[in-house]
Motif scaffolding. Structure first.
Motif, PDB file in Angstrom:
ATOM      1  N   ALA A 126       8.564   2.214 -28.674  1.00  8.30           N
ATOM      2  CA  ALA A 126       7.113   2.005 -28.775  1.00  8.30           C
ATOM      3  C   ALA A 126       6.797   0.797 -29.664  1.00  8.30           C
ATOM      4  O   ALA A 126       5.909   0.000 -29.339  1.00  8.30           O
ATOM      5  CB  ALA A 126       6.430   3.263 -29.310  1.00  8.30           C
ATOM      6  N   LYS A 127       7.526   0.627 -30.772  1.00  8.60           N
ATOM      7  CA  LYS A 127       7.330  -0.536 -31.653  1.00  8.60           C
ATOM      8  C   LYS A 127       7.660  -1.831 -30.919  1.00  8.60           C
ATOM      9  O   LYS A 127       6.974  -2.841 -31.088  1.00  8.60           O
ATOM     10  CB  LYS A 127       8.201  -0.422 -32.904  1.00  8.60           C
ATOM     11  N   THR A 128       8.715  -1.805 -30.117  1.00  7.26           N
ATOM     12  CA  THR A 128       9.096  -2.985 -29.335  1.00  7.26           C
ATOM     13  C   THR A 128       7.986  -3.358 -28.368  1.00  7.26           C
ATOM     14  O   THR A 128       7.605  -4.525 -28.276  1.00  7.26           O
ATOM     15  CB  THR A 128      10.423  -2.725 -28.581  1.00  7.26           C
ATOM     16  N   VAL A 129       7.472  -2.378 -27.656  1.00  6.51           N
ATOM     17  CA  VAL A 129       6.397  -2.644 -26.691  1.00  6.51           C
ATOM     18  C   VAL A 129       5.175  -3.220 -27.403  1.00  6.51           C
ATOM     19  O   VAL A 129       4.584  -4.210 -26.958  1.00  6.51           O
ATOM     20  CB  VAL A 129       6.053  -1.368 -25.886  1.00  6.51           C
ATOM     21  N   THR A 130       4.800  -2.651 -28.538  1.00  6.71           N
ATOM     22  CA  THR A 130       3.659  -3.151 -29.320  1.00  6.71           C
ATOM     23  C   THR A 130       3.905  -4.586 -29.782  1.00  6.71           C
ATOM     24  O   THR A 130       3.009  -5.435 -29.722  1.00  6.71           O
ATOM     25  CB  THR A 130       3.393  -2.227 -30.524  1.00  6.71           C
ATOM     26  N   ALA A 131       5.129  -4.879 -30.225  1.00  7.94           N
ATOM     27  CA  ALA A 131       5.461  -6.236 -30.687  1.00  7.94           C
ATOM     28  C   ALA A 131       5.414  -7.242 -29.537  1.00  7.94           C
ATOM     29  O   ALA A 131       4.947  -8.376 -29.714  1.00  7.94           O
ATOM     30  CB  ALA A 131       6.839  -6.242 -31.340  1.00  7.94           C
ATOM     31  N   ILE A 132       5.852  -6.833 -28.362  1.00  7.83           N
ATOM     32  CA  ILE A 132       5.795  -7.726 -27.193  1.00  7.83           C
ATOM     33  C   ILE A 132       4.344  -7.974 -26.794  1.00  7.83           C
ATOM     34  O   ILE A 132       3.959  -9.103 -26.485  1.00  7.83           O
ATOM     35  CB  ILE A 132       6.629  -7.154 -26.029  1.00  7.83           C
ATOM     36  N   GLU A 133       3.517  -6.940 -26.837  1.00  8.34           N
ATOM     37  CA  GLU A 133       2.095  -7.122 -26.535  1.00  8.34           C
ATOM     38  C   GLU A 133       1.449  -8.079 -27.535  1.00  8.34           C
ATOM     39  O   GLU A 133       0.673  -8.967 -27.141  1.00  8.34           O
ATOM     40  CB  GLU A 133       1.374  -5.767 -26.541  1.00  8.34           C
ATOM     41  N   ALA A 134       1.767  -7.931 -28.811  1.00  3.72           N
ATOM     42  CA  ALA A 134       1.207  -8.810 -29.851  1.00  3.72           C
ATOM     43  C   ALA A 134       1.673 -10.247 -29.636  1.00  3.72           C
ATOM     44  O   ALA A 134       0.894 -11.196 -29.781  1.00  3.72           O
ATOM     45  CB  ALA A 134       1.610  -8.319 -31.232  1.00  3.72           C
ATOM     46  N   ARG A 135       2.927 -10.430 -29.289  1.00  7.14           N
ATOM     47  CA  ARG A 135       3.465 -11.770 -29.021  1.00  7.14           C
ATOM     48  C   ARG A 135       2.728 -12.414 -27.850  1.00  7.14           C
ATOM     49  O   ARG A 135       2.356 -13.582 -27.912  1.00  7.14           O
ATOM     50  CB  ARG A 135       4.958 -11.657 -28.721  1.00  7.14           C
ATOM     51  N   ASN A 136       2.497 -11.640 -26.805  1.00 10.58           N
ATOM     52  CA  ASN A 136       1.804 -12.178 -25.635  1.00 10.58           C
ATOM     53  C   ASN A 136       0.354 -12.505 -25.953  1.00 10.58           C
ATOM     54  O   ASN A 136      -0.181 -13.498 -25.474  1.00 10.58           O
ATOM     55  CB  ASN A 136       1.903 -11.196 -24.464  1.00 10.58           C
ATOM     56  N   ALA A 137      -0.284 -11.681 -26.787  1.00  7.38           N
ATOM     57  CA  ALA A 137      -1.670 -11.940 -27.184  1.00  7.38           C
ATOM     58  C   ALA A 137      -1.759 -13.232 -27.996  1.00  7.38           C
ATOM     59  O   ALA A 137      -2.667 -14.043 -27.784  1.00  7.38           O
ATOM     60  CB  ALA A 137      -2.228 -10.770 -27.983  1.00  7.38           C
ATOM     61  N   SER A 138      -0.802 -13.442 -28.902  1.00 10.18           N
ATOM     62  CA  SER A 138      -0.853 -14.676 -29.714  1.00 10.18           C
ATOM     63  C   SER A 138      -0.499 -15.893 -28.862  1.00 10.18           C
ATOM     64  O   SER A 138      -1.066 -16.967 -29.063  1.00 10.18           O
ATOM     65  CB  SER A 138       0.082 -14.574 -30.926  1.00 10.18           C
ATOM     66  N   ASP A 139       0.400 -15.743 -27.879  1.00 10.19           N
ATOM     67  CA  ASP A 139       0.689 -16.844 -26.953  1.00 10.19           C
ATOM     68  C   ASP A 139      -0.543 -17.203 -26.136  1.00 10.19           C
ATOM     69  O   ASP A 139      -0.845 -18.373 -25.934  1.00 10.19           O
ATOM     70  CB  ASP A 139       1.823 -16.460 -25.986  1.00 10.19           C
ATOM     71  N   GLN A 140      -1.274 -16.191 -25.708  1.00 13.87           N
ATOM     72  CA  GLN A 140      -2.479 -16.399 -24.909  1.00 13.87           C
ATOM     73  C   GLN A 140      -3.552 -17.096 -25.733  1.00 13.87           C
ATOM     74  O   GLN A 140      -4.209 -18.034 -25.276  1.00 13.87           O
ATOM     75  CB  GLN A 140      -2.989 -15.057 -24.407  1.00 13.87           C
ATOM     76  N   THR A 141      -3.704 -16.691 -26.988  1.00 12.65           N
ATOM     77  CA  THR A 141      -4.673 -17.318 -27.884  1.00 12.65           C
ATOM     78  C   THR A 141      -4.320 -18.785 -28.115  1.00 12.65           C
ATOM     79  O   THR A 141      -5.193 -19.656 -28.113  1.00 12.65           O
ATOM     80  CB  THR A 141      -4.735 -16.562 -29.238  1.00 12.65           C
ATOM     81  N   ALA A 142      -3.049 -19.061 -28.307  1.00 14.54           N
ATOM     82  CA  ALA A 142      -2.596 -20.439 -28.529  1.00 14.54           C
ATOM     83  C   ALA A 142      -2.865 -21.318 -27.304  1.00 14.54           C
ATOM     84  O   ALA A 142      -3.240 -22.486 -27.436  1.00 14.54           O
ATOM     85  CB  ALA A 142      -1.110 -20.464 -28.879  1.00 14.54           C
ATOM     86  N   HIS A 143      -2.695 -20.757 -26.106  1.00 13.82           N
ATOM     87  CA  HIS A 143      -2.941 -21.525 -24.879  1.00 13.82           C
ATOM     88  C   HIS A 143      -4.423 -21.785 -24.629  1.00 13.82           C
ATOM     89  O   HIS A 143      -4.791 -22.717 -23.948  1.00 13.82           O
ATOM     90  CB  HIS A 143      -2.345 -20.816 -23.672  1.00 13.82           C
ATOM     91  N   GLN A 144      -5.287 -20.933 -25.206  1.00 15.15           N
ATOM     92  CA  GLN A 144      -6.730 -21.092 -25.005  1.00 15.15           C
ATOM     93  C   GLN A 144      -7.324 -22.142 -25.929  1.00 15.15           C
ATOM     94  O   GLN A 144      -8.457 -22.546 -25.734  1.00 15.15           O
ATOM     95  CB  GLN A 144      -7.439 -19.745 -25.212  1.00 15.15           C
ATOM     96  N   ARG A 145      -6.597 -22.577 -26.928  1.00 10.88           N
ATOM     97  CA  ARG A 145      -7.115 -23.571 -27.882  1.00 10.88           C
ATOM     98  C   ARG A 145      -7.087 -24.942 -27.320  1.00 10.88           C
ATOM     99  O   ARG A 145      -6.428 -25.426 -26.559  1.00 10.88           O
ATOM    100  CB  ARG A 145      -6.299 -23.538 -29.170  1.00 10.88           C
TER     101      ARG A 145
END
Length: 155
Positions: A136-155
């Motif tokens: 569950a921690k791994t899945v949460t960390a992957i989701e957080a990584r993808n969210a920060s990647d998405q935020t970086a691409h939107q800038r």
């Protein structure tokens, strides 16, 4: 021999989960708590397979990763200080109509010595909760990584 079945639903796409699972970079331990950076050694990596040693806490295994089917990642233990036989991991990634991904993980632990047999038995019983929590921690960390990647691409 212990066989542990784990399941999670994630907002990550199958490709995002696969990308994280096959990212053998120096920050791997932030996604996978049982893969300490000082154990990580990549011997070979191709477009759909890799040969990698990883582990933590005095337990290591060399794994052959096969993601030739990107919806089914098979990690076969080829060497370990405690596990052998049919040991390994299989991840099945199923995209759902609502945009989420169902992840089914099967972990097989067959001890090759006394320490491995004891660890396998523990993981197959009370250790399943520990593995489920780590998953569950791994899945949460992957989701957080993808969210920060998405935020970086939107800038």
């Amino acid at each position: 021999m212990s066989t542990i079945h784990l399941h999670q639903t994630t907002t990550a796409t199958p490709q995002q989960f696969l990308d994280a699972l096959t990212d053998f970079g120096p920050e791997r331990s932030t996604l996978f708590g049982n893969s300490a950076d000082d154990y990580l050694q990549v011997y070979d990596r191709g477009p759909t397979e890799a040969d990698v040693t990883e582990g933590s806490g005095g337990v290591w295994e060399r794994l052959h990763y096969d993601w030739s089917d990107p919806r089914r990642v098979v990690m076969t233990t080829t060497d370990s200080n405690v596990f052998g036989g049919h040991s390994g991991h299989t991840y099945t990634l199923t995209p759902m109509p609502d945009g989420t991904t169902d992840i089914d993980a099967v972990v097989v632990r067959e001890g090759k010595n006394l320490k491995g047999r004891v660890l396998g038995a523990v993981l197959g019983t009370v250790g399943k909760r520990v593995l489920a929590k780590a998953f569950a921690k791994t899945v949460t960390a992957i989701e957080a990584r993808n969210a920060s990647d998405q935020t970086a691409h939107q800038r």
